[in-house]
Scaffold this motif. Structure first.
Motif, PDB file in Angstrom:
ATOM      1  N   ILE A 183       0.878  -1.170   0.000  1.00  0.00           N
ATOM      2  CA  ILE A 183       0.000   0.000   0.000  1.00  0.00           C
ATOM      3  C   ILE A 183       0.912   1.215   0.000  1.00  0.00           C
ATOM      4  CG2 ILE A 183      -1.798   1.288   1.203  1.00  0.00           C
ATOM      5  CD1 ILE A 183      -2.534  -1.354   2.623  1.00  0.00           C
ATOM      6  N   ARG A 184       0.734   2.092  -0.992  1.00  0.00           N
ATOM      7  CA  ARG A 184       1.569   3.297  -1.068  1.00  0.00           C
ATOM      8  C   ARG A 184       0.716   4.553  -1.013  1.00  0.00           C
ATOM      9  NH1 ARG A 184       7.491   2.949  -3.278  1.00  0.00           N
ATOM     10  NH2 ARG A 184       7.918   0.717  -2.991  1.00  0.00           N
ATOM     11  N   ILE A 185       1.353   5.655  -0.625  1.00  0.00           N
ATOM     12  CA  ILE A 185       0.687   6.933  -0.388  1.00  0.00           C
ATOM     13  C   ILE A 185       1.073   7.919  -1.490  1.00  0.00           C
ATOM     14  CG2 ILE A 185       0.357   8.806   1.265  1.00  0.00           C
ATOM     15  CD1 ILE A 185       1.457   6.895   3.430  1.00  0.00           C
ATOM     16  N   PHE A 186       0.043   8.639  -2.022  1.00  0.00           N
ATOM     17  CA  PHE A 186       0.281   9.575  -3.121  1.00  0.00           C
ATOM     18  C   PHE A 186      -0.453  10.894  -2.871  1.00  0.00           C
ATOM     19  CE2 PHE A 186       0.720   5.310  -4.774  1.00  0.00           C
ATOM     20  CZ  PHE A 186       1.880   5.382  -5.520  1.00  0.00           C
ATOM     21  N   ASP A 187       0.056  11.919  -3.526  1.00  0.00           N
ATOM     22  CA  ASP A 187      -0.602  13.220  -3.578  1.00  0.00           C
ATOM     23  C   ASP A 187      -1.458  13.244  -4.840  1.00  0.00           C
ATOM     24  OD1 ASP A 187      -1.366  15.840  -3.948  1.00  0.00           O
ATOM     25  OD2 ASP A 187       0.600  16.702  -3.521  1.00  0.00           O
ATOM     26  N   PRO A 188      -2.785  13.215  -4.717  1.00  0.00           N
ATOM     27  CA  PRO A 188      -3.636  13.105  -5.907  1.00  0.00           C
ATOM     28  C   PRO A 188      -3.676  14.368  -6.761  1.00  0.00           C
ATOM     29  CG  PRO A 188      -4.989  13.385  -3.965  1.00  0.00           C
ATOM     30  CD  PRO A 188      -3.582  13.228  -3.474  1.00  0.00           C
ATOM     31  N   SER A 189      -3.090  15.451  -6.283  1.00  0.00           N
ATOM     32  CA  SER A 189      -3.060  16.665  -7.105  1.00  0.00           C
ATOM     33  C   SER A 189      -1.963  16.616  -8.152  1.00  0.00           C
ATOM     34  CB  SER A 189      -2.860  17.900  -6.217  1.00  0.00           C
ATOM     35  OG  SER A 189      -1.557  17.904  -5.633  1.00  0.00           O
ATOM     36  N   LYS A 190      -1.069  15.627  -8.037  1.00  0.00           N
ATOM     37  CA  LYS A 190       0.022  15.475  -8.995  1.00  0.00           C
ATOM     38  C   LYS A 190      -0.343  14.443 -10.057  1.00  0.00           C
ATOM     39  CE  LYS A 190       3.560  16.809  -5.629  1.00  0.00           C
ATOM     40  NZ  LYS A 190       4.805  16.422  -4.936  1.00  0.00           N
ATOM     41  N   ASN A 191       0.391  14.438 -11.153  1.00  0.00           N
ATOM     42  CA  ASN A 191       0.097  13.542 -12.279  1.00  0.00           C
ATOM     43  C   ASN A 191       1.314  12.713 -12.658  1.00  0.00           C
ATOM     44  OD1 ASN A 191      -2.482  14.695 -12.477  1.00  0.00           O
ATOM     45  ND2 ASN A 191      -1.769  16.276 -13.908  1.00  0.00           N
ATOM     46  N   ASP A 192       1.025  11.570 -13.297  1.00  0.00           N
ATOM     47  CA  ASP A 192       2.061  10.765 -13.942  1.00  0.00           C
ATOM     48  C   ASP A 192       3.162  10.317 -12.973  1.00  0.00           C
ATOM     49  OD1 ASP A 192       2.341   9.653 -16.493  1.00  0.00           O
ATOM     50  OD2 ASP A 192       4.044  10.958 -16.942  1.00  0.00           O
ATOM     51  N   ILE A 193       2.751   9.798 -11.825  1.00  0.00           N
ATOM     52  CA  ILE A 193       3.699   9.351 -10.807  1.00  0.00           C
ATOM     53  C   ILE A 193       3.873   7.838 -10.919  1.00  0.00           C
ATOM     54  CG2 ILE A 193       4.241   9.383  -8.346  1.00  0.00           C
ATOM     55  CD1 ILE A 193       1.926  11.455  -8.062  1.00  0.00           C
ATOM     56  N   SER A 194       5.107   7.357 -10.926  1.00  0.00           N
ATOM     57  CA  SER A 194       5.357   5.921 -10.918  1.00  0.00           C
ATOM     58  C   SER A 194       4.999   5.352  -9.548  1.00  0.00           C
ATOM     59  CB  SER A 194       6.824   5.621 -11.228  1.00  0.00           C
ATOM     60  OG  SER A 194       7.128   5.990 -12.548  1.00  0.00           O
ATOM     61  N   TYR A 195       4.359   4.188  -9.553  1.00  0.00           N
ATOM     62  CA  TYR A 195       3.913   3.610  -8.287  1.00  0.00           C
ATOM     63  C   TYR A 195       5.051   3.472  -7.288  1.00  0.00           C
ATOM     64  CZ  TYR A 195       1.537   0.592  -4.942  1.00  0.00           C
ATOM     65  OH  TYR A 195       0.989   0.078  -3.788  1.00  0.00           O
ATOM     66  N   THR A 196       6.226   3.067  -7.742  1.00  0.00           N
ATOM     67  CA  THR A 196       7.336   2.802  -6.828  1.00  0.00           C
ATOM     68  C   THR A 196       7.930   4.067  -6.221  1.00  0.00           C
ATOM     69  OG1 THR A 196       8.787   2.686  -8.765  1.00  0.00           O
ATOM     70  CG2 THR A 196       7.994   0.599  -7.858  1.00  0.00           C
ATOM     71  N   THR A 197       7.486   5.234  -6.663  1.00  0.00           N
ATOM     72  CA  THR A 197       7.969   6.476  -6.042  1.00  0.00           C
ATOM     73  C   THR A 197       7.045   6.956  -4.926  1.00  0.00           C
ATOM     74  OG1 THR A 197       6.853   7.903  -7.647  1.00  0.00           O
ATOM     75  CG2 THR A 197       9.083   7.177  -8.183  1.00  0.00           C
ATOM     76  N   GLY A 198       5.904   6.303  -4.745  1.00  0.00           N
ATOM     77  CA  GLY A 198       5.010   6.664  -3.644  1.00  0.00           C
ATOM     78  C   GLY A 198       5.598   6.252  -2.306  1.00  0.00           C
ATOM     79  N   THR A 199       5.150   6.888  -1.242  1.00  0.00           N
ATOM     80  CA  THR A 199       5.593   6.542   0.110  1.00  0.00           C
ATOM     81  C   THR A 199       4.967   5.217   0.527  1.00  0.00           C
ATOM     82  OG1 THR A 199       5.778   8.872   0.719  1.00  0.00           O
ATOM     83  CG2 THR A 199       5.639   7.282   2.520  1.00  0.00           C
ATOM     84  N   THR A 200       5.778   4.299   1.036  1.00  0.00           N
ATOM     85  CA  THR A 200       5.279   2.989   1.420  1.00  0.00           C
ATOM     86  C   THR A 200       4.606   3.047   2.777  1.00  0.00           C
ATOM     87  OG1 THR A 200       7.109   1.948   0.216  1.00  0.00           O
ATOM     88  CG2 THR A 200       5.874   0.561   1.739  1.00  0.00           C
ATOM     89  N   LEU A 201       3.298   2.781   2.801  1.00  0.00           N
ATOM     90  CA  LEU A 201       2.595   2.670   4.077  1.00  0.00           C
ATOM     91  C   LEU A 201       2.816   1.291   4.674  1.00  0.00           C
ATOM     92  CD1 LEU A 201       0.620   3.723   6.218  1.00  0.00           C
ATOM     93  CD2 LEU A 201      -1.250   2.881   4.782  1.00  0.00           C
ATOM     94  N   GLY A 202       2.623   0.242   3.870  1.00  0.00           N
ATOM     95  CA  GLY A 202       2.831  -1.118   4.336  1.00  0.00           C
ATOM     96  C   GLY A 202       3.202  -2.018   3.174  1.00  0.00           C
ATOM     97  N   TRP A 203       3.999  -3.059   3.443  1.00  0.00           N
ATOM     98  CA  TRP A 203       4.358  -4.021   2.405  1.00  0.00           C
ATOM     99  C   TRP A 203       4.358  -5.413   3.019  1.00  0.00           C
ATOM    100  CZ3 TRP A 203       9.858  -5.772   1.787  1.00  0.00           C
ATOM    101  CH2 TRP A 203      10.703  -5.289   2.794  1.00  0.00           C
ATOM    102  N   GLY A 204       4.642  -6.433   2.169  1.00  0.00           N
ATOM    103  CA  GLY A 204       4.454  -7.794   2.648  1.00  0.00           C
ATOM    104  C   GLY A 204       2.982  -8.127   2.804  1.00  0.00           C
TER     105      GLY A 204
END
Length: 457
Positions: A183-204
């Protein structure tokens, strides 16, 4: 005479209500409803409906796979609901699950296996004014294809996107940089963001399809679909392990959130459900995590419980939680369980509820096997999954009614308390414009009763 008039009027009112309330019939054994609840089938012949949400005018938006986003106007009181004037809002057959709306109702978000898109949305016209802008990209996999969206109401301008694994047991996800099972965190006001550049909330998190924010304290919760065909020390434990999981991720506004970037175990560690079927279980308890390494699995159990975040609750394996929604007070978390597809004895296929306490935690301990209370479920699962109700998306309308999609059967149901009372009674009431067509007829009955009294007097 008075008794006869009262009986006749009551009979007339009941007859009018029965005749006036829309009635659809499922093509399979009707699901059962727990005492104190009602459920009514209100839409059929949809194309694999998944995510649901209501806009600010109380119109129902639906993600239909291979279609896009469609909308219905909602009329009726209590459980006597009519969905009418269906309209395609976004024509895009790649949209397959996730849907969200900004708090002002003017921006619509939807997801495909590759991207999250946003649209300028007009709830009065049930239309979008553009072809959508890509917010998040680079998520295509052949395995889990849903991308659940959650727009936080506590942490403004924050969008969570959940992405599952590419295989049943995807060993690439031991690396956080894979961007899968997270689960990653994004700023929805921005565009064209690669998923792997989002802030990681949780993984595994193998496939955290359900996402919800507790409206009282802002706590983030996810419901995880766990792996199939699991073995331990060369023995299959697939039928009753591993558990599906309810995981806690802390609060987005908490700058000291210790669960930010926490690892929840997958693909090395899994929640235990039936301890008796896990070889060399030792001191394992229900809700603990266990390892499935081919060698020295038991030696790795300590690692799973010490170095990985354990689930807050566990559910019966293969029940497949798809969506989770809190009520307004955060006292109940409703869960859609789509059901098993490769278990000898089918399980799931229900809408259930989890009780929460005032401190934002489930009332049941993590070792509980009874945290879920079914309120709407298939009365006979022997025909499942081929010929039964399979719940997917959940959504509240402003009248406190809970709607649930059944993707396999192309249907939508509405759930209320008995008598059509609100399931979530603290939600803002609908405007007078949404009155049921039945209410006018009932008014005629009441008027007739008044005339009868006048005559007697």
């Amino acid at each position: 005479m008075l008794n006869k008039i009262l009986l006749a009027t009551a009979a007339l009112q009941a007859h009018v209500l029965a005749q006036s309330c829309p009635s659809l019939t499922a093509q399979y054994p009707a699901p059962s409803v727990a005492s104190d609840y009602e459920a009514r089938l209100v839409a059929q012949n949809l194309d694999k409906p998944r995510g649901l949400i209501f806009d600010n005018n109380n119109n129902l938006l639906v993600v239909e796979r291979e279609v896009g986003v469609t909308a219905f106007k909602v009329e009726g009181a209590g459980s006597c609901v009519t969905l009418k004037d269906k309209k395609t809002v976004v024509s895009d057959g790649t949209l397959n699950h996730g849907i969200e709306l900004s708090e002002d109702g003017k921006t619509l978000y939807a997801s495909s296996r590759e991207s999250v898109l946003k649209y300028n949305y007009d709830s009065t016209k049930l239309s979008v004014s553009d072809n959508g802008q890509v917010i998040v990209k680079g998520m295509t996999t052949d395995g889990q294809v849903t991308r659940t969206l959650l727009l936080s109401r506590k942490s403004k301008n924050t969008l969570l996107v959940s992405r599952g694994s590419d295989e049943n047991i995807d060993l690439s996800t031991v690396d956080v940089n894979s961007g899968q099972s997270q689960i990653r965190i994004f700023d929805p006001s921005k565009n064209d963001i690669s998923y792997t550049t989002g802030t990681t909330l949780g993984w595994g998190l193998r496939n955290a399809v359900g996402l919800a924010e507790n409206p009282t304290d802002g706590g983030i919760w996810s419901a995880e679909n766990n792996a199939d065909n699991i073995e331990r020390d060369g023995f299959s434990i697939h039928e009753n392990n591993p558990a599906e999981e309810l995981n806690y991720h802390g609060k987005l506004e908490d700058a000291k959130n210790s669960l930010l970037d926490a690892n929840y175990g997958y693909p090395l560690c899994y929640g235990a459900w039936n301890i008796s079927e896990i070889s060399s279980a030792g001191q394992l308890q229900i809700g603990d995590q266990f390892a499935i390494a081919e060698e020295n699995a038991t030696r790795q159990d300590a690692f799973c419980n010490d170095a990985r975040q354990k689930p807050r609750l566990v559910f019966q394996p293969h029940t497949s939680p798809i969506d989770i929604k809190f009520d307004t007070k955060g006292e109940n978390l409703y869960v859609s369980l789509r059901g098993s597809w490769n278990r000898n004895d089918p399980v799931g296929y229900s809408v259930s509820v989890i009780s929460f306490s005032a401190n934002g935690e489930p009332t049941k301990p993590s070792s509980s096997t009874t945290a879920l209370t079914p309120i709407f479920s298939n009365s006979n699962t022997t025909a499942c999954p081929g010929n039964c109700f399979r719940p997917a998306g959940l959504a509240w309308d402003r009248n406190g009614r809970l709607y649930v999609s059944s993707d396999a059967t192309g249907e939508i149901y509405v759930i209320t308390k008995s008598g059509g009372d609100a399931l979530d009674a603290t939600r803002p009431k609908a405007s007078a414009a949404s009155k049921s067509p039945v209410s006018g007829v009932v008014g005629v009955v009441v008027a007739a009763l008044a005339m009868a009294f006048a005559y007697l007097l």
